[in-house]
Design an enzyme around this catalytic site. Structure first.
Site, PDB file in Angstrom:
ATOM      1  N   CYS A 134       0.811  -1.226   0.000  1.00  0.00           N
ATOM      2  CA  CYS A 134       0.000   0.000   0.000  1.00  0.00           C
ATOM      3  C   CYS A 134       0.843   1.275   0.000  1.00  0.00           C
ATOM      4  O   CYS A 134       0.736   2.108  -0.903  1.00  0.00           O
ATOM      5  CB  CYS A 134      -0.920   0.010   1.215  1.00  0.00           C
ATOM      6  SG  CYS A 134      -2.065  -1.377   1.296  1.00  0.00           S
ATOM      7  N   HIS A 189      -1.953   6.799   4.563  1.00  0.00           N
ATOM      8  CA  HIS A 189      -1.001   5.699   4.751  1.00  0.00           C
ATOM      9  C   HIS A 189       0.419   6.062   4.341  1.00  0.00           C
ATOM     10  O   HIS A 189       1.183   5.214   3.860  1.00  0.00           O
ATOM     11  CB  HIS A 189      -1.472   4.451   3.992  1.00  0.00           C
ATOM     12  CG  HIS A 189      -1.014   3.173   4.657  1.00  0.00           C
ATOM     13  ND1 HIS A 189      -1.302   1.926   4.164  1.00  0.00           N
ATOM     14  CD2 HIS A 189      -0.286   2.972   5.788  1.00  0.00           C
ATOM     15  CE1 HIS A 189      -0.781   1.004   4.943  1.00  0.00           C
ATOM     16  NE2 HIS A 189      -0.163   1.613   5.945  1.00  0.00           N
TER      17      HIS A 189
END
Length: 537
Positions: A134, A189
Site C-alpha cells: 500500500c 497511509h
C-alpha cells in the site's frame, strides 16, 4: 501566419538535429549504463564500472523524435489544450480480475456496472503496474520516484512516528504551484507525523483516515494492550486544511469504519459541485478504504453480492466510482477532467475469502504479477478514445509525470524522477507506451547496490528474490535470476532462464543503471520504521 511559419522553421531545425544525433529521454533522472546489452556477463550483483560508456538505457520505449509527427509538435507548441481537472481514484487491494471489464464482476457474483461503463467510455490498461504494498504505491504515485529512493518501500504501521519526507515534492505540490486547487478524501497511509500529513504535503484540504482499514479494529482484538502501542495512533476520521493541525471528526471502530468511503465520497462530490462556476482547475485524490480487509459491510450494501462481505464492499466501491463520474457530468466538468481508477496492489490472499481475485501468481507483498499487475481505467470524454484497450506497459509512477505534463506543472530537476509522461500514449497520439520496463524492490534495504526483487522487461519477468505470499516463505532463485515469459506463462510457473541469457543481460543493464543513479543521488533511509538512532536517542 508569420508566427506559425517561424514555429515550423524552428521545428524543422529541431528534427534535423535529432536525425543527426541520438536523443535520450531526460525525464527518468537515471544515469547512463556503461555496458552493452549484448554482453554475455551474468554477474548481476556487480556494481557499475567507473568508466562511462556511450550505451544508455532508460525505461522509455519511445521518444518524441521517434513518435511525434511534425503536425503534433507544431500543434502542441502553437495551440496548447486547456489544462484539465484531474481525479485519481485508488482502490485498496483490489484484484486484477475483480471488475467485470477485466473478466470478473457478474462472473464472481459481484457486478461492477459503473467500472465497466467507465471502461467502455475510456481506456482500459491491461499491463498497468503498482508497487508491492500500500504505502510504496502511494509514495510512488505522489512523487514519481521509486519507493526505495524515498525511504518508503514498506507499509507504515500506526503510530510509528515516521512519514514521507518533507523533502519530497508531491504531485499535489506540483499541481498547486501550477495554480490548481487540491483536495484529498480517503486513506493516506504515508505517515502520521505532522510534517508528513496531507495538509502539509500539497493538499489544500483533506478528510479521511491515516492508516489501512484493519488498523481501526486493533483496539477490539483479543489481547490488545494499549501500553504497547507505538507512539500515539489517531484511530479516527480526521480532517485539516493546508497548514493546520489535524482535528478528529469521529472515532472509528470495527462497525463505524463501514461508512468511511461513503463519507469520503460525499465530501468529494460536494467539492466537485462547488467547482461548477469556477474556472480554476482542480485535483482530487480519492483513495478508497475498500477493498482492504476487514470488509465490514455498509448496511446499504450488505448481502448485495453472492460473494460475501468482500463482494459487497466491491459493489459499494463500484457505486461510488459512478457517483463521482455523475457529479462531474452534472457539474459540466466531465469533458475537461481526466479520471484514473486503479488499485494500490493486488489481493490480500492471506485473508481469503476476504480478498479479491487475480488470475496471476501471488498477492500483496510479493513481486509476482498477482501483487503488482492491477486494473487501471483512464476516462476523459472526447479526449481519450472510448473503448480502447492497450497492453502497453505503464506504471503508477507515470501518473505523477503524466498529470504534471497535462497540467503544465514543473517536475523537480534536482533528483531522479522515475515516472514517464505518458500523455501522448493515453491521448492516442501514439499507439505504444513509452515504458519498456518496471522494477520492484522488497524489504527495507536502501543501499544503492540493493538487488531488485523483480523486473518486467518487454514480455519477460525476471526475479532475483521474492516471497510466495505476504507471510512467506521466501523464494531465492540462487545465482541466476528466474525468467518467465509472462505472455506465454502469465502465472510465472516455467523458469526459462537457461534458454534466455539475453533477458538476464537486460536485468544486469537496468540494475547497473539504477546503482549508478542511486550513488549519484543517495536514497533516503527507510522512514516506514524508526531507525535505531532515533530509538536510542
Amino acid at each position: 501566419m508569420k508566427r506559425l511559419l517561424y514555429k515550423l522553421a524552428i521545428v524543422c531545425i529541431f528534427l534535423i538535429s535529432i536525425a543527426s544525433c541520438s536523443l535520450d529521454s531526460s525525464n527518468t533522472g537515471l544515469s547512463p549504463i556503461p555496458m552493452n546489452l549484448k554482453t554475455g556477463s551474468n554477474d548481476y550483483g556487480a556494481t557499475a564500472p567507473v568508466d562511462a560508456g556511450a550505451d544508455v538505457v532508460t525505461n522509455r520505449k519511445n521518444v518524441l523524435s521517434k513518435n511525434s509527427s511534425l503536425q503534433q509538435v507544431v500543434y502542441e507548441d502553437v495551440a496548447p489544450a486547456p489544462r484539465p481537472n484531474i481525479v485519481i481514484m485508488m482502490a485498496d487491494n483490489m484484484g486484477y480480475m475483480d471488475p467485470g471489464c477485466y473478466g470478473g464482476g457478474d462472473v464472481f457474483g459481484a457486478p461492477t456496472p459503473r467500472m465497466d461503463q467507465m471502461a467502455k467510455e475510456g481506456m482500459r490498461l491491461t499491463s498497468f503496474y503498482s508497487e508491492t504494498q500500500c504505502s510504496p504505491t502511494r509514495a510512488a504515485m505522489l512523487t514519481g520516484r521509486l519507493p526505495i529512493r524515498t525511504g518508503y518501500n514498506t507499509a507504515t504501521p500506526p503510530g510509528v512516528m515516521a512519514g514521507l519526507s518533507p523533502n519530497e515534492t508531491t504531485l499535489a505540490e506540483v499541481l498547486s504551484d501550477a495554480g490548481y486547487k487540491t483536495a484529498m478524501f480517503g486513506k493516506w497511509h504515508l505517515g502520521d507525523v505532522n510534517a508528513s500529513e496531507p495538509q502539509n504535503m500539497g493538499f489544500d484540504e483533506w478528510f479521511g483516515v491515516l492508516y489501512h482499514l484493519n488498523a481501526y479494529s486493533q483496539q477490539e482484538r483479543i489481547g490488545y494492550d494499549p501500553d504497547w502501542e507505538l507512539g500515539s495512533p489517531i484511530y479516527g476520521l480526521v480532517q485539516a486544511n493546508k497548514g493546520e493541525n489535524l482535528s478528529v471528526v469521529a472515532p472509528l471502530n470495527l462497525s463505524s469504519m463501514a461508512l468511511v468511503d461513503e463519507q469520503c465520497v460525499d465530501r468529494a462530490i460536494a467539492y466537485i459541485e462547488n467547482q461548477t462556476n469556477s474556472t480554476d482547475p482542480f485535483f482530487i485524490y480519492l483513495p478508497f478504504t475498500r477493498t482492504h480487509f476487514p470488509s465490514v459491510q455498509n448496511p446499504k450494501w450488505a448481502g448485495k453480492s453472492s460473494k460475501g462481505p468482500y463482494g459487497d464492499a466491491l459493489m459499494e466501491m463500484d457505486y461510488h466510482v459512478g457517483e463521482v463520474l455523475d457529479a462531474l457530468r452534472e457539474s459540466g466538468k466531465a469533458n475537461n477532467t481526466i479520471v484514473v481508477l486503479t488499485s494500490d496492489n493486488g489481493p490480500t490472499l492471506d485473508q481469503w475469502p476476504d480478498c479479491g481475485y487475480s488470475p496471476f501468481r501471488g498477492g500483496i507483498g510479493t513481486a509476482y504479477e498477482g501483487a503488482v499487475r492491477v486494473p487501471c481505467i483512464v476516462w476523459w470524454p472526447e479526449k481519450i478514445e472510448a473503448g480502447r484497450t492497450s497492453n502497453g506497459i505503464m506504471s503508477v509512477l507515470d501518473l505523477f509525470s503524466t498529470c504534471a505534463a497535462l497540467a503544465g506543472g514543473k517536475v523537480p530537476t534536482d533528483r531522479p524522477i522515475d515516472g514517464i509522461d505518458q500523455s501522448n500514449f493515453l491521448l492516442g497520439r501514439q499507439n505504444n507506451s513509452d515504458r519498456e520496463w518496471v522494477v520492484w524492490y522488497l524489504g527495507s534495504d536502501h543501499a544503492a547496490e540493493t538487488i531488485p526483487a523483480a523486473i518486467r522487461w518487454h514480455q519477460f519477468k525476471i526475479h532475483g528474490k521474492t516471497y510466495d505470499s505476504f507471510q512467506g516463505p521466501e523464494s531465492d532463485y540462487g545465482q541466476i535470476p528466474a525468467v518467465y515469459n509472462i505472455e506465454m506463462d502469465p502465472r510465472e510457473e516455467h523458469n526459462i532462464a537457461g534458454e534466455q541469457d539475453f533477458v538476464n543481460n537486460a536485468f544486469i543493464k537496468i540494475y547497473r543503471q539504477l546503482v549508478a543513479s542511486m550513488i549519484e543521488y543517495p536514497n533516503t533511509p527507510p522512514r516506514a520504521f524508526p531507525n535505531m538512532a532515533r530509538v536510542s536517542g
